[in-house]
Scaffold this motif. Structure first.
Motif, PDB file in Angstrom:
ATOM      1  N   GLN A 120       0.822  -1.622   0.023  1.00 56.75           N
ATOM      2  CA  GLN A 120      -0.180   0.114  -0.453  1.00 56.75           C
ATOM      3  C   GLN A 120       0.839   1.146   0.363  1.00 56.75           C
ATOM      4  O   GLN A 120       1.643   0.840   0.905  1.00 56.75           O
ATOM      5  N   ARG A 121       0.489   2.121  -1.044  1.00 59.59           N
ATOM      6  CA  ARG A 121       1.174   3.611  -0.923  1.00 59.59           C
ATOM      7  C   ARG A 121      -0.016   3.868   0.414  1.00 59.59           C
ATOM      8  O   ARG A 121      -0.562   4.638   0.566  1.00 59.59           O
ATOM      9  N   ILE A 122       1.282   4.820   1.161  1.00 63.22           N
ATOM     10  CA  ILE A 122       1.021   5.086   1.602  1.00 63.22           C
ATOM     11  C   ILE A 122       0.922   7.094   2.353  1.00 63.22           C
ATOM     12  O   ILE A 122       0.152   7.646   2.866  1.00 63.22           O
ATOM     13  N   VAL A 123       2.474   7.051   1.640  1.00 67.70           N
ATOM     14  CA  VAL A 123       2.716   8.326   1.396  1.00 67.70           C
ATOM     15  C   VAL A 123       3.186   8.790   0.318  1.00 67.70           C
ATOM     16  O   VAL A 123       4.133   8.201  -0.613  1.00 67.70           O
ATOM     17  N   TYR A 129       6.148   3.131   0.691  1.00 65.38           N
ATOM     18  CA  TYR A 129       5.084   1.448   0.412  1.00 65.38           C
ATOM     19  C   TYR A 129       5.191   1.315   2.399  1.00 65.38           C
ATOM     20  O   TYR A 129       6.283   1.315   2.324  1.00 65.38           O
ATOM     21  N   THR A 130       4.452  -0.053   2.360  1.00 60.37           N
ATOM     22  CA  THR A 130       4.411  -0.595   3.058  1.00 60.37           C
ATOM     23  C   THR A 130       4.026  -1.576   2.922  1.00 60.37           C
ATOM     24  O   THR A 130       2.491  -1.885   2.564  1.00 60.37           O
TER      25      THR A 130
END
Lengths: 88, 173
Positions: free
Chosen positions: B103-106, B119-120
């Motif tokens: 998931q791209r969080i920022v 990404y996490t």
């Protein structure tokens, strides 16, 4: 004399000269006395070299870890701060 | 049949890596040669724990706690003397590996500073992997951390080990 009797004469059991066993053992002991310090010195040298290499590798790994964490923390913090400043 | 087998053998390790939070970063050797400064850190599980054992400062202790649970830290960072000195396809190659598990969080896009993507790979309530892509015309940084990462804790390390704190007041898109 035929070959068979020559061989028999050559291969017959003979007693060693007196003191033979003692002389052999004394020589072996003297040889061991000479070799042991050299072997110990060589082993110590190997240990010192391996120890030095181990310490060098350890410090290198530790510094790499610090550097990696420094870069990563800076990037995450920078992104967090930029996000915060935009959302304000 | 042989081609299928070879393709299969190539895909399996990549898939296993992808599931573990590890990504493959293909950086040409010439990049480090053209960079004015380059950092390539590859610390896998065993080496990471070994290195962490020798952290002794107070600041190090927080890192030690964090690192103990990790399986790998991989950092590639390059600085250049001129703009656009690196091939942007390096970043595309990394992004292509980040499948649906990531998931791209920022995403930070800045005119004046670097663009950052974080990404996490979530794993329940924790994170199984982290990828940071930071790019600006004269700098490229790719970070991959494998294992449970606490982002807030990670960011709090800034200012330690001589890490300069980021100054406020920049303009962003």
């Amino acid at each position: 004399m035929n070959i068979e009797s020559e061989l028999k004469a050559l291969l017959q059991r003979r007693e060693p000269p007196p003191g033979f066993a003692d002389r052999v053992l004394a020589r072996l002991e003297a040889r061991h006395r000479r070799i042991l310090p050299r072997a110990l010195a060589a082993a110590a040298l190997v240990l010192v070299i391996l120890g030095g290499w181990g310490v060098g590798e350890t410090l290198h790994a530790r510094n790499e870890l610090r550097l990696a964490m420094r870069i990563t923390a800076a990037k995450v913090a920078q992104a967090q701060q930029q996000v915060r400043s935009v959302s304000r | 049949m042989r081609r299928i087998l070879i393709a299969f053998l190539l895909i399996i390790p990549s898939a296993a890596w992808a599931q573990s939070g590890r990504i493959r970063v293909a950086i040409p050797d010439s990049l480090a040669a053209t960079a004015s400064e380059s950092v390539d850190v590859t610390l896998d599980g065993a080496m990471l724990r070994f290195a962490a054992r020798f952290l002794s400062d107070d600041a190090d202790r927080e890192v030690q706690d964090m690192v103990r649970k990790l399986d790998g830290i991989y950092v590639h960072s390059y600085e250049f003397d001129r703009d656009d000195a690196y091939d942007r396809s390096i970043l595309a190659g990394v992004r292509a590996q980040l499948g649906p598990a990531w998931q791209r969080i920022v995403t930070v896009k800045s005119k004046t500073r670097e663009n950052v993507e974080i990404y996490t790979m979530p794993n329940g309530k924790t994170i199984a992997g982290l990828v940071i892509l930071a790019a600006e015309p004269r700098e490229l940084t790719i970070v991959n951390i494998v294992g449970p990462v606490d982002l807030d804790k990670l960011a709090s390390l800034e200012g330690q080990f001589g890490i300069p704190r980021v100054m406020k007041g920049d303009h962003h898109e």
